[in-house]
Design a protein around this motif. Sequence first.
Motif, PDB file in Angstrom:
ATOM      1  N   HIS A  25      14.720  -6.289 -40.401  1.00  0.00           N
ATOM      2  CA  HIS A  25      14.281  -6.389 -39.008  1.00  0.00           C
ATOM      3  C   HIS A  25      14.319  -7.869 -38.660  1.00  0.00           C
ATOM      4  CE1 HIS A  25      11.526  -6.478 -35.537  1.00  0.00           C
ATOM      5  NE2 HIS A  25      11.916  -5.230 -35.351  1.00  0.00           N
ATOM      6  N   ARG A  26      14.594  -8.187 -37.402  1.00  0.00           N
ATOM      7  CA  ARG A  26      14.750  -9.596 -37.017  1.00  0.00           C
ATOM      8  C   ARG A  26      13.459 -10.397 -37.105  1.00  0.00           C
ATOM      9  NH1 ARG A  26      18.672  -7.107 -33.973  1.00  0.00           N
ATOM     10  NH2 ARG A  26      17.356  -6.524 -32.235  1.00  0.00           N
ATOM     11  N   THR A  27      12.284  -9.794 -36.837  1.00  0.00           N
ATOM     12  CA  THR A  27      11.071 -10.599 -36.735  1.00  0.00           C
ATOM     13  C   THR A  27       9.870 -10.109 -37.536  1.00  0.00           C
ATOM     14  OG1 THR A  27      10.385  -9.394 -34.754  1.00  0.00           O
ATOM     15  CG2 THR A  27      11.680 -11.415 -34.413  1.00  0.00           C
ATOM     16  N   LEU A  28       9.823  -8.863 -37.938  1.00  0.00           N
ATOM     17  CA  LEU A  28       8.645  -8.367 -38.655  1.00  0.00           C
ATOM     18  C   LEU A  28       8.468  -9.105 -39.982  1.00  0.00           C
ATOM     19  CD1 LEU A  28       8.893  -4.506 -38.091  1.00  0.00           C
ATOM     20  CD2 LEU A  28       7.235  -6.087 -37.092  1.00  0.00           C
ATOM     21  N   PRO A  29       7.231  -9.369 -40.374  1.00  0.00           N
ATOM     22  CA  PRO A  29       6.996 -10.082 -41.640  1.00  0.00           C
ATOM     23  C   PRO A  29       7.495  -9.284 -42.851  1.00  0.00           C
ATOM     24  CG  PRO A  29       4.991 -10.006 -40.293  1.00  0.00           C
ATOM     25  CD  PRO A  29       5.988  -9.102 -39.644  1.00  0.00           C
ATOM     26  N   PHE A  30       7.974 -10.001 -43.858  1.00  0.00           N
ATOM     27  CA  PHE A  30       8.399  -9.357 -45.087  1.00  0.00           C
ATOM     28  C   PHE A  30       7.219  -8.615 -45.692  1.00  0.00           C
ATOM     29  CE2 PHE A  30      11.404 -13.145 -45.287  1.00  0.00           C
ATOM     30  CZ  PHE A  30      12.437 -12.446 -44.687  1.00  0.00           C
ATOM     31  N   GLY A  31       7.476  -7.453 -46.251  1.00  0.00           N
ATOM     32  CA  GLY A  31       6.425  -6.643 -46.849  1.00  0.00           C
ATOM     33  C   GLY A  31       5.802  -5.639 -45.892  1.00  0.00           C
ATOM     34  N   THR A  32       6.117  -5.737 -44.607  1.00  0.00           N
ATOM     35  CA  THR A  32       5.584  -4.796 -43.623  1.00  0.00           C
ATOM     36  C   THR A  32       6.158  -3.409 -43.893  1.00  0.00           C
ATOM     37  OG1 THR A  32       5.438  -6.534 -41.950  1.00  0.00           O
ATOM     38  CG2 THR A  32       5.415  -4.265 -41.155  1.00  0.00           C
ATOM     39  N   VAL A  51       9.672   2.599 -44.879  1.00  0.00           N
ATOM     40  CA  VAL A  51      10.455   1.542 -45.529  1.00  0.00           C
ATOM     41  C   VAL A  51       9.655   0.246 -45.543  1.00  0.00           C
ATOM     42  CG1 VAL A  51      12.683   2.551 -44.895  1.00  0.00           C
ATOM     43  CG2 VAL A  51      11.601   0.909 -43.361  1.00  0.00           C
ATOM     44  N   THR A  52      10.061  -0.650 -46.422  1.00  0.00           N
ATOM     45  CA  THR A  52       9.453  -1.972 -46.505  1.00  0.00           C
ATOM     46  C   THR A  52      10.458  -2.994 -45.986  1.00  0.00           C
ATOM     47  OG1 THR A  52       8.214  -1.284 -48.454  1.00  0.00           O
ATOM     48  CG2 THR A  52       8.396  -3.655 -48.055  1.00  0.00           C
ATOM     49  N   ILE A  53      10.014  -3.852 -45.080  1.00  0.00           N
ATOM     50  CA  ILE A  53      10.889  -4.897 -44.538  1.00  0.00           C
ATOM     51  C   ILE A  53      11.055  -5.988 -45.593  1.00  0.00           C
ATOM     52  CG2 ILE A  53      11.212  -6.646 -42.721  1.00  0.00           C
ATOM     53  CD1 ILE A  53      11.341  -3.689 -41.729  1.00  0.00           C
ATOM     54  N   ASN A  54      12.319  -6.251 -45.978  1.00  0.00           N
ATOM     55  CA  ASN A  54      12.577  -7.294 -46.969  1.00  0.00           C
ATOM     56  C   ASN A  54      13.768  -8.178 -46.614  1.00  0.00           C
ATOM     57  OD1 ASN A  54      14.733  -5.597 -47.532  1.00  0.00           O
ATOM     58  ND2 ASN A  54      14.507  -5.738 -49.749  1.00  0.00           N
ATOM     59  N   ASP A  55      14.288  -8.015 -45.391  1.00  0.00           N
ATOM     60  CA  ASP A  55      15.465  -8.791 -45.010  1.00  0.00           C
ATOM     61  C   ASP A  55      15.471  -9.016 -43.504  1.00  0.00           C
ATOM     62  OD1 ASP A  55      17.802 -10.194 -45.493  1.00  0.00           O
ATOM     63  OD2 ASP A  55      19.040  -8.426 -45.854  1.00  0.00           O
ATOM     64  N   ARG A  56      16.347  -9.890 -43.045  1.00  0.00           N
ATOM     65  CA  ARG A  56      16.518 -10.179 -41.617  1.00  0.00           C
ATOM     66  C   ARG A  56      17.792  -9.506 -41.118  1.00  0.00           C
ATOM     67  NH1 ARG A  56      11.948 -10.368 -40.760  1.00  0.00           N
ATOM     68  NH2 ARG A  56      10.677 -12.155 -41.334  1.00  0.00           N
ATOM     69  N   GLN A 113       7.459   2.509 -36.173  1.00  0.00           N
ATOM     70  CA  GLN A 113       6.095   2.047 -35.966  1.00  0.00           C
ATOM     71  C   GLN A 113       5.584   1.427 -37.265  1.00  0.00           C
ATOM     72  OE1 GLN A 113       3.335   5.227 -35.169  1.00  0.00           O
ATOM     73  NE2 GLN A 113       1.818   3.856 -34.326  1.00  0.00           N
ATOM     74  N   ILE A 114       4.874   0.308 -37.129  1.00  0.00           N
ATOM     75  CA  ILE A 114       4.260  -0.338 -38.291  1.00  0.00           C
ATOM     76  C   ILE A 114       3.140   0.560 -38.788  1.00  0.00           C
ATOM     77  CG2 ILE A 114       2.907  -2.311 -39.078  1.00  0.00           C
ATOM     78  CD1 ILE A 114       4.401  -3.978 -36.945  1.00  0.00           C
ATOM     79  N   VAL A 115       3.146   0.843 -40.097  1.00  0.00           N
ATOM     80  CA  VAL A 115       2.059   1.638 -40.680  1.00  0.00           C
ATOM     81  C   VAL A 115       1.170   0.797 -41.587  1.00  0.00           C
ATOM     82  CG1 VAL A 115       3.201   3.868 -40.476  1.00  0.00           C
ATOM     83  CG2 VAL A 115       3.564   2.505 -42.529  1.00  0.00           C
ATOM     84  N   GLU A 116       1.704  -0.334 -42.035  1.00  0.00           N
ATOM     85  CA  GLU A 116       0.924  -1.261 -42.868  1.00  0.00           C
ATOM     86  C   GLU A 116       1.535  -2.635 -42.749  1.00  0.00           C
ATOM     87  OE1 GLU A 116       0.399  -1.983 -47.568  1.00  0.00           O
ATOM     88  OE2 GLU A 116       0.277   0.102 -46.910  1.00  0.00           O
TER      89      GLU A 116
END
Length: 127
Positions: free
Chosen positions: A64-71, A86-91, A123-126
């Motif tokens: 995702h372009r802006t969400l913090p890593f680990g979200t 899913v877990t955000i780990n890349d841009r 949607q962010i869940v954590e």
Amino acid sequence: MMKRFVLVIIMMISALGLSSFKNTSTNDNDEVKTSYASYYHDKFNGRKTASGEVFSNSKLTAAHRTLPFGTKVKVTNLRNGESVVVTINDRGPFHASRALDLSKAAFDEIGSLHRGTMPVEYQIVEG
């Protein structure tokens, strides 16, 4: 008369400018957004992601372009209602019409790899 007019204009601009700095943001964690998602090509397996993790198309991850890593983000395919977390780990993705690049495992869990993109709700869940 002209000085008074200019002073009133300056005061109005100042007041409007200060009001724009008020904290009017809402909690984005509860916000459901819609967009499109694509998936990573196999050539990215083994490469480092922007977070420093080694990418694997078999893990449930996303860019995702802006969400913090680990979200943690719940992604729902709007065509069939299937969801995956899913877990955000890349841009990325670096394409204006898409908000997420999913790993193949995540994309395949909720959709068909025969299609390159899918309409999603996320949607962010954590955080």
